[in-house]
Design an enzyme around this catalytic site. Structure first.
Site, PDB file in Angstrom:
ATOM      1  N   GLY A  43       5.173  -0.121   0.466  1.00 45.26           N
ATOM      2  CA  GLY A  43       4.331   0.050  -0.709  1.00 45.26           C
ATOM      3  C   GLY A  43       4.724  -0.938  -1.772  1.00 45.26           C
ATOM      4  N   ASP A  76       3.263   8.275 -11.405  1.00 46.30           N
ATOM      5  CA  ASP A  76       2.499   7.749 -10.263  1.00 46.30           C
ATOM      6  C   ASP A  76       2.115   8.875  -9.298  1.00 46.30           C
ATOM      7  OD1 ASP A  76       1.190   5.699  -8.935  1.00 46.30           O
ATOM      8  OD2 ASP A  76       2.941   5.143  -7.734  1.00 46.30           O
TER       9      ASP A  76
END
Length: 508
Positions: A23, A149
Site C-alpha cells: 500500500g 485513514d
C-alpha cells in the site's frame, strides 16, 4: 524479480516468509518469530526513511509505535502491535499479530451483508475507534488517538471462536507518523474517497474526522456503493466532492434495500460536511447501533435467507458416549460449603473423590426448580475475551420443552490462579459436574449432572490459558465481563433456536 526481503532475518528474530500486502504506507510480510518457536507474525515496513534526518523523527516513530502497542492491548478490535524498530536501512517497521482473515473491502466486494451482520461489524469497528479516541495514558497523561485513514482495507474480519467473526482495525497512528513536521495546513495524508472535508484541507483533526470516514464506510457496507462521486479521481476532484456534493440517498442507490430509517439517519449524520453537525463522539454511534441490534437482529438488508454463522466450537448436544468416572451417588455426598450463603447463587470449585479431581459448578435453587431441571437436556459453550483483561464466560444451559431454558453463566478471570486451574481441568478432563443444592437441605446435593465438553472446545481452552499467561491486563476485569455479557445476550436467541429446533425434530 525476487523480493530481497524473503527469507531475511529481521532484528535477529523475525524470519520474513511471504509478501502479503502492499500500500501507499508500506509493505506487509508474513513472518515467523523464531524466539517464540516460529509463532506467525506480520511485519510492516513503513514507506519512510529516517536516514540523514533529525533524531526527533526516530523518537517520534518510537513514541507513536509505543502508543499503538498500548492501544492494541486495550481493545480486542484493534490489531496488537508487539514490537517495533528501525532496520539497517533506516526503515521503520512494526511487528503485529498475524491475522488470518479477510479484508472488509473484499467482504463488501464479494458478499451482501445481512443487516444483523452489518450492525455487529459496525459496532465492533466503532468500539475500536471509541477506545482510541478515549486515549492512552502514558506517564499520567492521556493521549487521544485519531486514526486518519478509516476505510474497508484497514479493517480485517477474522473467524473467532467466541464471536463468530471479529473486526479489527489496522494502522492506528501511522498516518500521523508519516506527516512531516512543520505547517500542517498545507499537508494531506489519507485516502481521497474516505477523507473528511477538514482532512482534505490539511487541518489538525479530531475524532469527528474519523466519524466522517466511518460514515462513508458504513454507507459502502450497506449498499456496496460510495455515497459521493468525484468528477476525477484526484485530490481536486475529491476535495470538491467532500466539500460541496450531497451524499446519495440509500433509495437512489438501491430502492429494494430494507434499511431502518434510524440507521439511514445515523449514517447521513456522520456524513455532514461540518464537524459540529456530526455525532460528537463514537459513543453516540454505538448507542444507536446497539439499540438497532436489539430490534433488527433477525432481519436482512435484501429479501434473501439470513446466513447465520454459529460460534465455532459450540456444543449442541451432550455426548453421552463417555462414561463418567465419578458416580452420581458420590457427588451427592457433598455438602454446601459453610463459607457460602444459603441463597440462589452459582460458583465454581473443583471436587475430589477417590483421588479424582474435576471441575464443578455449584448451584443453589428452590427444590421445586431442581425437580424441573434434573432430566433436562444440557448444552454448554465457552466465550473468551483477551483484552482489555482476559475473562472467560462458561455457559451452561438446562433445557426442556415444558419449562424452557435455565441459563447458568459463570465468569472466570484467567489472570488468577483459580481461573487458570479450573480452565485447565475443563480442558484436560473434557467434562464437568453440575451440583444442584436445595436451599432447605444444603447438607446434601439434590442432583448431580454430568456435562461433556467437545474436543474442539478443549483445545481452545488450552489455547486461552496459554494466551492469558502472556497477556498484560490493560483494563478493569469488570469491563471485559460487561463486554462478554453483551455478547452472551446476543448469543442467547441462537442457542435457544438450536435447542428448540432439535427438540421439535425429536433429536433429543
Amino acid at each position: 524479480m525476487t523480493d530481497p526481503n524473503i527469507d531475511r532475518l529481521l532484528a535477529k528474530r523475525y524470519l520474513l516468509r511471504e509478501l502479503i500486502g502492499t500500500g501507499a504506507m508500506g509493505k506487509v510480510y508474513r513472518a515467523k518469530d523464531i524466539l517464540l518457536g516460529g509463532v506467525p507474525v506480520a511485519v510492516k515496513f513503513l514507506s519512510l526513511s529516517i536516514h540523514n534526518q533529525r533524531i526527533q523523527l526516530q523518537e517520534r516513530f518510537e513514541r507513536e509505535a509505543k502508543t499503538c502497542a498500548l492501544l492494541g492491548q486495550k481493545s480486542i478490535h484493534i490489531v496488537r502491535v508487539m514490537d517495533y524498530g528501525v532496520d539497517e536501512n533506516s526503515t521503520p517497521f512494526y511487528v503485529m499479530e498475524y491475522l488470518k482473515g479477510k479484508s472488509l473491502s473484499d467482504v463488501i466486494r464479494l458478499e451482501t451483508l445481512s443487516l444483523a451482520r452489518f450492525l455487529s461489524l459496525a459496532r465492533q469497528i466503532s468500539l475500536g475507534l471509541q477506545c482510541a479516541h478515549q486515549g492512552i495514558s502514558i506517564n499520567g497523561k492521556i493521549f487521544p488517538i485519531i486514526h486518519r485513514d478509516i476505510k474497508p482495507s484497514n479493517v480485517v474480519i477474522i473467524p473467532n471462536s467466541s464471536f463468530a467473526e471479529l473486526a479489527k482495525i489496522l494502522d492506528f497512528g501511522i498516518a500521523k507518523l508519516l506527516q512531516p513536521d512543520g505547517d500542517r495546513t498545507s499537508y494531506y495524508m489519507g485516502t481521497f474517497a474516505y477523507s473528511s472535508p477538514e482532512q482534505m484541507e490539511g487541518n489538525e483533526l479530531d475524532n469527528r474526522s474519523d466519524i466522517y470516514s466511518l460514515g462513508v464506510m458504513m454507507f459502502e457496507m450497506l449498499t456496496g456503493k460510495m455515497p459521493l462521486h468525484a468528477s476525477t479521481d484526484s485530490f481536486g476532484g475529491w476535495y470538491k466532492a467532500h466539500h460541496s456534493a450531497s451524499p446519495r440517498s440509500f433509495d437512489s442507490v438501491n430502492s429494494k434495500l430494507k434499511i431502518p430509517s434510524e440507521l439511514k439517519n445515523l449514517v447521513m449524520s456522520c456524513l455532514a460536511k461540518a464537524p459540529g453537525d456530526r455525532p460528537q463522539s463514537v459513543s453516540e454511534i454505538i448507542q444507536t447501533l446497539v439499540s438497532l441490534e436489539r430490534q433488527y437482529s433477525s432481519l436482512t438488508l435484501l429479501e434473501q435467507p439470513l446466513n447465520v454463522t454459529p460460534a465455532k466450537g459450540a456444543i449442541e448436544l451432550e455426548n453421552q458416549s463417555i462414561k463418567p468416572v465419578l458416580s452420581t451417588e458420590q457427588c451427592r455426598q457433598l455438602s454446601w460449603p459453610q463459607n457460602k450463603p444459603i441463597a440462589d447463587i452459582i460458583f465454581s470449585d473443583s471436587i475430589r473423590i477417590n483421588n479424582e479431581l474435576m471441575a464443578a459448578l455449584w448451584l443453589m435453587l428452590p427444590q421445586q426448580e431442581i425437580h424441573k431441571r434434573t432430566d433436562n437436556r444440557r448444552y454448554n459453550q465457552f466465550l473468551f475475551l483477551a483484552s482489555p483483561h482476559p475473562i472467560m464466560l462458561w455457559i451452561t444451559v438446562l433445557y426442556s420443552y415444558e419449562h424452557g431454558p435455565k441459563w447458568l453463566p459463570y465468569y472466570l478471570d484467567l489472570k488468577t490462579s483459580q481461573g487458570q486451574e479450573t480452565t485447565q481441568l475443563l480442558a484436560e478432563k473434557g467434562y464437568y459436574r453440575l451440583l444442584l443444592f436445595a436451599r432447605d437441605s444444603p447438607d446434601r446435593a439434590s442432583a448431580c449432572l454430568y456435562l461433556n465438553i467437545a474436543s474442539a472446545q478443549c483445545q481452545l481452552l488450552q489455547q486461552w490459558i496459554m494466551l492469558s499467561q502472556t497477556l498484560v491486563s490493560a483494563g478493569n476485569p469488570q469491563f471485559s465481563k460487561g463486554l462478554l455479557k453483551q455478547e452472551f445476550e446476543k448469543l442467547k436467541p441462537q442457542i435457544l433456536t438450536k435447542l428448540e429446533a432439535r427438540y421439535s425434530k425429536k433429536i433429543f
